[in-house]
Motif scaffolding. Sequence first.
Motif, PDB file in Angstrom:
ATOM      1  N   THR A   1       0.517  12.470   5.722  1.00 22.05           N
ATOM      2  CA  THR A   1      -0.472  12.387   4.654  1.00 22.05           C
ATOM      3  C   THR A   1      -0.245  11.155   3.804  1.00 22.05           C
ATOM      4  O   THR A   1      -1.204  10.482   3.403  1.00 22.05           O
ATOM      5  N   THR A   2       1.011  10.829   3.548  1.00 26.79           N
ATOM      6  CA  THR A   2       1.347   9.648   2.758  1.00 26.79           C
ATOM      7  C   THR A   2       0.812   8.387   3.417  1.00 26.79           C
ATOM      8  O   THR A   2       0.236   7.520   2.756  1.00 26.79           O
ATOM      9  N   GLY A   3       0.990   8.281   4.734  1.00 25.45           N
ATOM     10  CA  GLY A   3       0.519   7.111   5.469  1.00 25.45           C
ATOM     11  C   GLY A   3      -0.992   7.002   5.476  1.00 25.45           C
ATOM     12  O   GLY A   3      -1.551   5.917   5.310  1.00 25.45           O
TER      13      GLY A   3
ATOM     14  N   ALA B   1      -2.174   5.940   2.064  1.00 25.11           N
ATOM     15  CA  ALA B   1      -1.854   4.526   1.863  1.00 25.11           C
ATOM     16  C   ALA B   1      -2.850   3.652   2.616  1.00 25.11           C
ATOM     17  O   ALA B   1      -3.321   2.637   2.090  1.00 25.11           O
ATOM     18  N   PHE B   2      -3.200   4.042   3.827  1.00 28.63           N
ATOM     19  CA  PHE B   2      -4.128   3.251   4.641  1.00 28.63           C
ATOM     20  C   PHE B   2      -5.509   3.166   3.990  1.00 28.63           C
ATOM     21  O   PHE B   2      -6.202   2.162   4.127  1.00 28.63           O
ATOM     22  N   ARG B   3      -5.894   4.194   3.272  1.00 27.79           N
ATOM     23  CA  ARG B   3      -7.183   4.181   2.571  1.00 27.79           C
ATOM     24  C   ARG B   3      -7.205   3.182   1.411  1.00 27.79           C
ATOM     25  O   ARG B   3      -8.270   2.818   0.938  1.00 27.79           O
ATOM     26  N   ARG B   4      -6.033   2.747   0.973  1.00 31.66           N
ATOM     27  CA  ARG B   4      -5.962   1.771  -0.110  1.00 31.66           C
ATOM     28  C   ARG B   4      -6.063   0.328   0.380  1.00 31.66           C
ATOM     29  O   ARG B   4      -5.983  -0.608  -0.411  1.00 31.66           O
TER      30      ARG B   4
ATOM     31  N   ILE C   1       0.825  -1.215   0.000  1.00 33.42           N
ATOM     32  CA  ILE C   1       0.000   0.000   0.000  1.00 33.42           C
ATOM     33  C   ILE C   1       0.851   1.254   0.000  1.00 33.42           C
ATOM     34  O   ILE C   1       0.452   2.271  -0.559  1.00 33.42           O
ATOM     35  N   LEU C   2       2.040   1.189   0.599  1.00 36.38           N
ATOM     36  CA  LEU C   2       2.935   2.346   0.553  1.00 36.38           C
ATOM     37  C   LEU C   2       3.501   2.550  -0.851  1.00 36.38           C
ATOM     38  O   LEU C   2       3.863   3.665  -1.230  1.00 36.38           O
ATOM     39  N   ALA C   3       3.555   1.474  -1.631  1.00 33.49           N
ATOM     40  CA  ALA C   3       4.037   1.568  -3.011  1.00 33.49           C
ATOM     41  C   ALA C   3       2.945   2.047  -3.967  1.00 33.49           C
ATOM     42  O   ALA C   3       3.176   2.172  -5.160  1.00 33.49           O
ATOM     43  N   GLY C   4       1.726   2.292  -3.445  1.00 33.85           N
ATOM     44  CA  GLY C   4       0.648   2.811  -4.274  1.00 33.85           C
ATOM     45  C   GLY C   4      -0.331   1.762  -4.756  1.00 33.85           C
ATOM     46  O   GLY C   4      -1.241   2.064  -5.521  1.00 33.85           O
ATOM     47  N   GLU C   5      -0.172   0.536  -4.319  1.00 32.61           N
ATOM     48  CA  GLU C   5      -1.040  -0.570  -4.738  1.00 32.61           C
ATOM     49  C   GLU C   5      -2.303  -0.586  -3.866  1.00 32.61           C
ATOM     50  O   GLU C   5      -2.243  -0.309  -2.669  1.00 32.61           O
ATOM     51  N   GLU C   6      -3.430  -0.900  -4.456  1.00 31.74           N
ATOM     52  CA  GLU C   6      -4.659  -1.094  -3.684  1.00 31.74           C
ATOM     53  C   GLU C   6      -4.732  -2.566  -3.319  1.00 31.74           C
ATOM     54  O   GLU C   6      -4.619  -3.442  -4.180  1.00 31.74           O
ATOM     55  N   VAL C   7      -4.919  -2.868  -2.022  1.00 26.53           N
ATOM     56  CA  VAL C   7      -4.869  -4.247  -1.541  1.00 26.53           C
ATOM     57  C   VAL C   7      -6.187  -4.608  -0.862  1.00 26.53           C
ATOM     58  O   VAL C   7      -6.709  -3.849  -0.054  1.00 26.53           O
ATOM     59  N   VAL C   8      -6.696  -5.790  -1.200  1.00 29.54           N
ATOM     60  CA  VAL C   8      -7.894  -6.346  -0.577  1.00 29.54           C
ATOM     61  C   VAL C   8      -7.487  -7.660   0.077  1.00 29.54           C
ATOM     62  O   VAL C   8      -6.915  -8.534  -0.578  1.00 29.54           O
ATOM     63  N   VAL C   9      -7.768  -7.802   1.378  1.00 30.44           N
ATOM     64  CA  VAL C   9      -7.463  -9.032   2.106  1.00 30.44           C
ATOM     65  C   VAL C   9      -8.779  -9.714   2.447  1.00 30.44           C
ATOM     66  O   VAL C   9      -9.650  -9.109   3.069  1.00 30.44           O
ATOM     67  N   LEU C  10      -8.913 -10.966   2.031  1.00 27.03           N
ATOM     68  CA  LEU C  10     -10.118 -11.756   2.281  1.00 27.03           C
ATOM     69  C   LEU C  10      -9.852 -12.761   3.394  1.00 27.03           C
ATOM     70  O   LEU C  10      -8.705 -13.114   3.658  1.00 27.03           O
ATOM     71  N   ASN C  11     -10.900 -13.247   4.024  1.00 26.87           N
ATOM     72  CA  ASN C  11     -10.819 -14.267   5.080  1.00 26.87           C
ATOM     73  C   ASN C  11      -9.903 -13.846   6.227  1.00 26.87           C
ATOM     74  O   ASN C  11      -9.028 -14.605   6.655  1.00 26.87           O
TER      75      ASN C  11
END
Length: 142
Positions: free
Chosen positions: A89-91, A94-97, A23-33
């Motif tokens: 702001t960066t953090g 990132a957390f919103r992603r 997420i810090l690299a700009g990727e949107e991440v979804v974690v399931l289960n």
Amino acid sequence: MVTVIDGKGLIYGRLASYVADQILAGEEVVVLNAEQIIITGDPAEIFKDFKHKVEIGEAASRRKGPFYPRRADLLFKRCVRGMIPWMTTTGREAFRRLHVFVGTPKQFNDAEVQVPETAKKAINCKYVTLGQISEHLGSNVR
């Protein structure tokens, strides 16, 4: 680009550090289960530690927190939050992603799921899942 990760059987801290990097690299991440993520160690000690964190910020006794979650998905998000620069702001951006779910929502049934190799480990010791911890803390979400 959205990365979908299945948390079933993955190690809590290793997965959280991998997700924090993504997420810090700009990727949107979804974690399931999220309820099936594993924490290794003595179950009694793990339950005691998480219970202590919740009791420190009980709303009935203190009004200013720190407020600690009880649900499995929010426990994982809180762990990731501790690994990013939350006060910048960066953090925060990132957390919103990061999106974490208990179970698998319908929109992710057909998604291509990744399992990071860094978060895998052969488990030959005592362990507890986030779902068990959440149940111990009194969460109604299972």
